[in-house]
Every structure is written in structure tokens, then in C-alpha cells.
Write an enzyme that holds these catalytic residues in place. Structure first.
Site, PDB file in Angstrom:
ATOM      1  N   THR A  42       0.818  -1.209   0.000  1.00  0.00           N
ATOM      2  CA  THR A  42       0.000   0.000   0.000  1.00  0.00           C
ATOM      3  C   THR A  42       0.850   1.257   0.000  1.00  0.00           C
ATOM      4  O   THR A  42       0.611   2.185  -0.775  1.00  0.00           O
ATOM      5  CB  THR A  42      -0.929   0.000   1.228  1.00  0.00           C
ATOM      6  OG1 THR A  42      -1.847  -1.093   1.116  1.00  0.00           O
ATOM      7  CG2 THR A  42      -1.708   1.302   1.321  1.00  0.00           C
ATOM      8  N   CYS A  43       1.864   1.315   0.849  1.00  0.00           N
ATOM      9  CA  CYS A  43       2.645   2.543   1.020  1.00  0.00           C
ATOM     10  C   CYS A  43       3.247   3.027  -0.295  1.00  0.00           C
ATOM     11  O   CYS A  43       3.113   4.185  -0.663  1.00  0.00           O
ATOM     12  CB  CYS A  43       3.737   2.310   2.060  1.00  0.00           C
ATOM     13  SG  CYS A  43       4.784   3.752   2.328  1.00  0.00           S
ATOM     14  N   CYS A  48       1.530   6.123   1.063  1.00  0.00           N
ATOM     15  CA  CYS A  48       2.470   7.174   1.451  1.00  0.00           C
ATOM     16  C   CYS A  48       3.160   7.858   0.280  1.00  0.00           C
ATOM     17  O   CYS A  48       3.199   9.092   0.185  1.00  0.00           O
ATOM     18  CB  CYS A  48       3.548   6.595   2.367  1.00  0.00           C
ATOM     19  SG  CYS A  48       3.013   5.348   3.528  1.00  0.00           S
ATOM     20  N   LYS A  51       0.825   9.651  -2.463  1.00  0.00           N
ATOM     21  CA  LYS A  51       0.146  10.738  -1.751  1.00  0.00           C
ATOM     22  C   LYS A  51       1.098  11.890  -1.497  1.00  0.00           C
ATOM     23  O   LYS A  51       0.752  13.066  -1.726  1.00  0.00           O
ATOM     24  CB  LYS A  51      -0.403  10.198  -0.435  1.00  0.00           C
ATOM     25  CG  LYS A  51      -0.906  11.266   0.528  1.00  0.00           C
ATOM     26  CD  LYS A  51      -0.861  10.763   1.952  1.00  0.00           C
ATOM     27  CE  LYS A  51       0.559  10.612   2.455  1.00  0.00           C
ATOM     28  NZ  LYS A  51       0.616  10.032   3.818  1.00  0.00           N
ATOM     29  N   LYS A  52       2.313  11.589  -1.013  1.00  0.00           N
ATOM     30  CA  LYS A  52       3.261  12.666  -0.696  1.00  0.00           C
ATOM     31  C   LYS A  52       3.664  13.431  -1.950  1.00  0.00           C
ATOM     32  O   LYS A  52       3.868  14.655  -1.915  1.00  0.00           O
ATOM     33  CB  LYS A  52       4.502  12.071  -0.015  1.00  0.00           C
ATOM     34  CG  LYS A  52       5.472  13.121   0.556  1.00  0.00           C
ATOM     35  CD  LYS A  52       4.881  13.843   1.750  1.00  0.00           C
ATOM     36  CE  LYS A  52       5.827  14.886   2.337  1.00  0.00           C
ATOM     37  NZ  LYS A  52       7.014  14.292   2.984  1.00  0.00           N
ATOM     38  N   GLY A 177      -9.752  11.044   9.589  1.00  0.00           N
ATOM     39  CA  GLY A 177      -8.458  10.509   9.965  1.00  0.00           C
ATOM     40  C   GLY A 177      -7.367  11.000   9.025  1.00  0.00           C
ATOM     41  O   GLY A 177      -7.576  11.902   8.214  1.00  0.00           O
ATOM     42  N   TYR A 178      -6.195  10.368   9.118  1.00  0.00           N
ATOM     43  CA  TYR A 178      -5.049  10.745   8.291  1.00  0.00           C
ATOM     44  C   TYR A 178      -5.431  10.865   6.819  1.00  0.00           C
ATOM     45  O   TYR A 178      -5.199  11.890   6.173  1.00  0.00           O
ATOM     46  CB  TYR A 178      -3.957   9.673   8.387  1.00  0.00           C
ATOM     47  CG  TYR A 178      -3.178   9.581   9.654  1.00  0.00           C
ATOM     48  CD1 TYR A 178      -1.799   9.763   9.652  1.00  0.00           C
ATOM     49  CD2 TYR A 178      -3.778   9.261  10.864  1.00  0.00           C
ATOM     50  CE1 TYR A 178      -1.045   9.639  10.811  1.00  0.00           C
ATOM     51  CE2 TYR A 178      -3.045   9.144  12.032  1.00  0.00           C
ATOM     52  CZ  TYR A 178      -1.685   9.324  12.004  1.00  0.00           C
ATOM     53  OH  TYR A 178      -0.942   9.203  13.143  1.00  0.00           O
ATOM     54  N   GLU A 182      -5.605  14.325   4.566  1.00  0.00           N
ATOM     55  CA  GLU A 182      -4.561  14.497   3.560  1.00  0.00           C
ATOM     56  C   GLU A 182      -5.163  14.632   2.167  1.00  0.00           C
ATOM     57  O   GLU A 182      -4.760  15.505   1.386  1.00  0.00           O
ATOM     58  CB  GLU A 182      -3.599  13.325   3.617  1.00  0.00           C
ATOM     59  CG  GLU A 182      -2.745  13.331   4.881  1.00  0.00           C
ATOM     60  CD  GLU A 182      -1.951  12.056   5.086  1.00  0.00           C
ATOM     61  OE1 GLU A 182      -1.003  12.080   5.896  1.00  0.00           O
ATOM     62  OE2 GLU A 182      -2.262  11.038   4.448  1.00  0.00           O
ATOM     63  N   ARG A 199     -18.021  12.282  11.593  1.00  0.00           N
ATOM     64  CA  ARG A 199     -18.927  12.066  12.722  1.00  0.00           C
ATOM     65  C   ARG A 199     -18.552  12.836  13.968  1.00  0.00           C
ATOM     66  O   ARG A 199     -19.411  13.238  14.744  1.00  0.00           O
ATOM     67  CB  ARG A 199     -18.980  10.571  13.075  1.00  0.00           C
ATOM     68  CG  ARG A 199     -19.645   9.706  12.027  1.00  0.00           C
ATOM     69  CD  ARG A 199     -19.717   8.272  12.510  1.00  0.00           C
ATOM     70  NE  ARG A 199     -18.376   7.732  12.794  1.00  0.00           N
ATOM     71  CZ  ARG A 199     -18.158   6.534  13.331  1.00  0.00           C
ATOM     72  NH1 ARG A 199     -19.187   5.765  13.675  1.00  0.00           N
ATOM     73  NH2 ARG A 199     -16.925   6.103  13.538  1.00  0.00           N
ATOM     74  N   GLY A 262     -12.007   4.164   6.796  1.00  0.00           N
ATOM     75  CA  GLY A 262     -11.355   3.049   7.457  1.00  0.00           C
ATOM     76  C   GLY A 262     -10.824   2.004   6.501  1.00  0.00           C
ATOM     77  O   GLY A 262     -11.193   1.961   5.322  1.00  0.00           O
ATOM     78  N   ALA A 341       3.031  11.489  11.474  1.00  0.00           N
ATOM     79  CA  ALA A 341       2.706  12.776  10.865  1.00  0.00           C
ATOM     80  C   ALA A 341       1.473  12.647   9.984  1.00  0.00           C
ATOM     81  O   ALA A 341       1.158  11.579   9.466  1.00  0.00           O
ATOM     82  CB  ALA A 341       3.883  13.290  10.034  1.00  0.00           C
ATOM     83  N   HIS A 435      18.146  29.839  15.114  1.00  0.00           N
ATOM     84  CA  HIS A 435      17.354  31.041  14.841  1.00  0.00           C
ATOM     85  C   HIS A 435      17.677  31.615  13.466  1.00  0.00           C
ATOM     86  O   HIS A 435      18.838  31.617  13.052  1.00  0.00           O
ATOM     87  CB  HIS A 435      17.652  32.093  15.922  1.00  0.00           C
ATOM     88  CG  HIS A 435      16.821  33.313  15.810  1.00  0.00           C
ATOM     89  ND1 HIS A 435      15.494  33.352  16.181  1.00  0.00           N
ATOM     90  CD2 HIS A 435      17.125  34.555  15.340  1.00  0.00           C
ATOM     91  CE1 HIS A 435      15.014  34.555  15.958  1.00  0.00           C
ATOM     92  NE2 HIS A 435      15.989  35.311  15.446  1.00  0.00           N
ATOM     93  N   GLU A 440      12.859  26.228  16.888  1.00  0.00           N
ATOM     94  CA  GLU A 440      13.476  26.724  18.119  1.00  0.00           C
ATOM     95  C   GLU A 440      12.445  26.933  19.227  1.00  0.00           C
ATOM     96  O   GLU A 440      12.789  26.986  20.409  1.00  0.00           O
ATOM     97  CB  GLU A 440      14.244  28.009  17.852  1.00  0.00           C
ATOM     98  CG  GLU A 440      13.375  29.203  17.511  1.00  0.00           C
ATOM     99  CD  GLU A 440      14.188  30.476  17.284  1.00  0.00           C
ATOM    100  OE1 GLU A 440      15.090  30.761  18.098  1.00  0.00           O
ATOM    101  OE2 GLU A 440      13.928  31.168  16.283  1.00  0.00           O
TER     102      GLU A 440
END
Length: 453
Positions: A42-43, A48, A51-52, A177-178, A182, A199, A262, A341, A435, A440
Site C-alpha cells: 500500500t505505502c 504514502c 500521496k506525498k 483521519g489521516y 490528507e 462524525r 477506514g 505525521a 534562529h 526553536e
């Protein structure tokens, strides 16, 4: 193991399965791996990675819109070329999928482009071939599901996003969800009108409450229309589009609807009963801490176990299992303090305990900040950054870190090392910040926001 064709046979060529197979083969085991759909799971293919890439594409549009504020008068967002993005995305997916196949070959494992199912606890049908193995690992991952409502077949599921031939002009995303968030953000960033139906009162159930509030505000600020507290009643065809009716009686017309409500373990038809394994909830494979099933020579890793469904977790578990079985290095992968993430716009990332969970275990101090990062003070975009530390009042250890803002995932990877190592708030305070950066702020949060628990 000489009475078997293989010392180890892995069912599934995703991240967890391939890592387990490679490491086991490196330890000298005779290893076979079967994958019926695509190497990398899947990834790599419908998760992943693609999608990214689409998230990056959406970000370029945002940067182009902000560029004039920094003096780039010749830049403009223009109209997005969906076919060009699809071609680039799919080429990268093919490249990475091919790497997974080659990694197995280089390690000495035998790959089968076929479906594998159980005949008995030690025997598999692999594309019509009978194969035996001393140990077997189930790593078939999960699959998306549709909600059980009338007309659900008219909606898309997450895998379908990567098959779309053109950018939807208007789309309704169901879920919070994620995956749902996304998809909503990347589609909005590429130019779609997006409605988000879910929901709960806030998105990202189970995550830190303040982060959830900040996420809802961030979604709204980019023009995504939120519909919280809504259940689903039915989906109907209306002209060239569809209409989603909610439990409250509201009807949302849309070009398309995508369900991100899901995923379930992909064990249907695997023949678990012939292996002597009783599936758990939603078809998952129950396992021990050592990833063993009720058959001590059969193991399971990754999303099929429904433990912690993240690619790096599946990879770590697969590696640990191979070391344990064939490397004379018994160990288990830890599920504690796993960073994660959400690649929304802006992204969110977190590691450790939420405020709500930590407060149940003892008194905690909360240190948080919300601010407009430098880039957006110049571009005048309504994008805020939120950062938070959850600290034990007794031990002073930092129990959790949460962030919504640019580069959140990159920043949280480093913060995760500190939390896993047991860093205290004083360790954070004594660290010099870089900085000017948003990161920071994590080492300059001096004033306690509140004490709870």
C-alpha cells in the site's frame, strides 16, 4: 527445516513482509515471498509515496500564490496539469516498486508474483503451486472499505484517488483521519472544491485535543468546508454527479464522493481457518508480543495485525522478527513513543502522549504556543503554527510533543529521538535554538500554559 521447501515463506510483498524476508535471507534462511498485486504494498503504490508526491504538487501552487509578496512578480499559480502530475507520480511508484523486487533477489529470496493461500498450517497454494515452509509470516496488509449505506458503490475509496483521469472539480471527502484530511488538503491545493464530512466534533480522533482544534481551523482557512457531527444515510446518483444525504437530513451535491472511513485487514480468502488461526475483529490476525499467532510457527506483521498501522512500524517489526527467528538476536520492536505525521496543509506531527492521556496518569505541565511563522507574516496568508510539550510534573520528562505547521514532520523526527531517550524539560531548555526557525520554539517554551491531572 530441511523437510520443507523454505525455512520461511512470507505472504505479502509490502514494507513489513519484504524487510522480514530480506533480513531472514541475509541470516542464511531459505526464503520465499509471494505478492499478488504490487511489490511495495500500500505505502509505495496507493499510500504514502504517491500521496506525498501529490502533497508536494499542491504546495507548489501555494508557493506560487505567495511569491509576489516576496518580489516574484512573474510567478503565478496558473492551471494545474493533472496528467503531468499523474505521469510523474506513477513513474516514481514504478521505480520504487521495482526496487522492492530487486532487493529480494539481491538478498537471495525467491519472489513469486502470485496469490498465496493456506492449504494447511505448513502448506501454501502459491499461484497453483504447492509450497511448504517451516515458518510462515502473514503480511498481506489492509484494504479500504465502504460504509454500509444505500448507494455506497457510487463512491470512491482511497485507492481510487490514484486512478482518477482528471482533477475533480468538486468532491466530498468522508472521514476525519489521516487519509481523509490528507486527501482533502491535497485536492483543495490542486484546485478542487472540497467538503469534508465526519462524525466527530473535531478531526483526528484520538490525537491531542488542542492539535485537533488547530487542525479544524487550518482546514477551514484554506477553504475546505467542514461538516462535523454528521453520520451517513445514503448516496444517490444525481445527473453527472452524486448527492450524499446525512443522518441529519442534509443533502450535499457533489461531483464525486470519496470514502476514507477506514481500512480492514486483507485476510478474506486467505484460508486462515485451514491454518488453524481464528481471525480477530474486522478479520485481523491476533498476535503475541513476539508477533506469533495461535500457531507458534506462523507469525503476522503490519496492518494485517491491526496493531499500529504505520509503514515504519511494520518495517521495524518485520526486521525484529527476522532477527529473532534466524539471526540469533531475539528482540521485539517497541510500540512506545512512535512518531507520526499527517501530511495536511500545513502538516501535523506528534510523538508520545496527548495531554488527555498523560493527565490520567499523573499531574502534567503543558507548554504551548501559537504564532504566525515568518513566511506567512510576509505573505499575509492565514496560516498558524501550533506547538506543544506535555511534561510530567514529577519526573520532568517530556511525555509528548505535538505540532501543526510547516516542516512539522521533519522537526518531529528529531524531537522523537529526545523523547525516546527520556529527555527532561530542562534538557530541552538547555538546548540552544536555531534562529530564526519555528523549531526553536520547542526549546524556548519557558512559561507553563497550565497544569492538569
Amino acid at each position: 527445516m530441511s523437510q520443507y521447501d523454505f525455512d520461511l515463506f512470507v505472504i505479502g510483498g509490502g514494507s513489513g513482509g519484504v524487510r522480514c524476508a530480506r533480513i531472514a535471507a541475509g541470516h542464511g534462511a531459505r526464503v520465499g515471498v509471494a505478492e499478488e498485486r504490487f511489490w511495495g504494498g500500500t505505502c509505495v503504490n496507493v499510500g504514502c509515496v504517491p500521496k506525498k508526491i501529490m502533497v508536494h504538487a499542491a504546495e507548489y501552487g501555494q508557493w506560487a500564490r505567495e511569491a509576489p509578496a516576496f518580489g516574484w512578480t512573474g510567478m503565478r499559480a496558473g492551471e494545474h496539469d493533472w496528467p503531468a502530475l499523474v505521469a510523474a507520480r506513477d513513474a516514481e511508484v514504478r521505480r520504487l516498486s521495482g526496487i522492492y523486487d530487486r532487493l529480494l533477489g539481491n538478498a537471495g529470496a525467491q519472489a513469486f508474483n502470485a496469490r498465496a493461500t493456506f492449504i494447511d498450517p505448513h502448506t501454501l497454494d502459491v499461484g497453483g503451486r504447492r509450497v511448504t515452509a517451516g515458518r510462515i509470516v502473514i503480511a498481506v496488509g489492509g484494504r479500504p472499505i465502504r460504509p454500509e449505506i444505500p448507494g455506497c458503490e457510487l463512491g470512491l475509496v482511497s485507492d481510487d484517488l490514484f486512478e482518477l483521469k482528471e482533477l475533480p472539480r468538486q468532491i466530498t471527502v468522508v472521514g476525519s483521519g489521516y487519509i481523509a484530511l490528507e486527501f482533502a488538503c491535497l485536492l483543495r491545493g490542486l484546485g478542487s472544491e472540497v467538503d469534508l464530512v465526519y462524525r466527530q466534533a473535531l478531526p483526528l480522533r484520538g490525537m491531542d485535543g488542542e492539535l485537533r482544534e488547530a487542525m479544524a481551523e487550518a482546514l477551514t482557512s484554506q477553504g475546505i468546508r467542514l461538516h462535523p457531527g454528521e453520520t451517513l444515510a445514503r448516496l444517490e446518483r444525481v445527473g453527472d454527479g452524486v448527492a450524499l444525504t446525512t443522518g441529519s437530513g442534509r443533502t450535499l451535491p457533489s461531483g464525486q464522493v470519496i470514502f476514507a472511513t477506514g481500512r480492514v485487514p486483507h485476510t478474506e480468502g486467505l484460508g486462515l481457518e485451514r491454518a488453524g488461526i481464528t481471525p480477530g475483529r474486522s478479520g485481523c490476525v491476533p498476535v503475541t508480543v513476539q508477533q506469533a499467532t495461535e500457531q507458534p510457527h506462523i507469525f503476522a506483521v503490519g496492518d494485517v495485525t491491526d496493531q499500529l498501522n504505520l509503514t515504519p512500524v511494520a518495517t521495524a517489526v518485520g526486521h525484529a522478527l527476522a532477527d529473532t527467528l534466524f539471526g540469533n538476536k531475539p528482540r521485539v520492536a517497541s510500540f512506545l513513543n512512535v512518531p507520526t505525521a499527517v501530511f495536511t496543509s500545513p502538516p501535523a506531527a506528534m510523538v508520545g502522549l496527548t495531554e488527555e492521556v498523560a493527565a490520567q496518569e499523573g499531574p502534567v505541565e503543558i507548554y504551548s504556543a501559537r504564532f504566525t511563522p515568518m513566511r506567512h507574516t510576509i505573505s499575509k496568508q492565514p496560516r498558524k503554527t501550533f506547538m506543544k510539550l506535555v511534561v510530567s510534573a514529577r519526573t520532568r520528562r517530556v511525555l509528548g510533543a505535538h505540532m501543526l505547521g510547516e516542516d512539522a514532520a521533519e522537526i518531529m523526527q528529531g524531537i522523537a529521538v529526545a523523547i525516546v531517550a527520556g529527555a527532561t524539560k530542562e534538557d530541552f531548555d538547555s538546548t540552544i535554538g536555531i534562529h530564526p526557525t519555528a523549531a526553536e520554539e520547542f526549546v524556548t517554551l519557558r512559561t507553563m500554559t497550565r497544569r492538569v491531572g
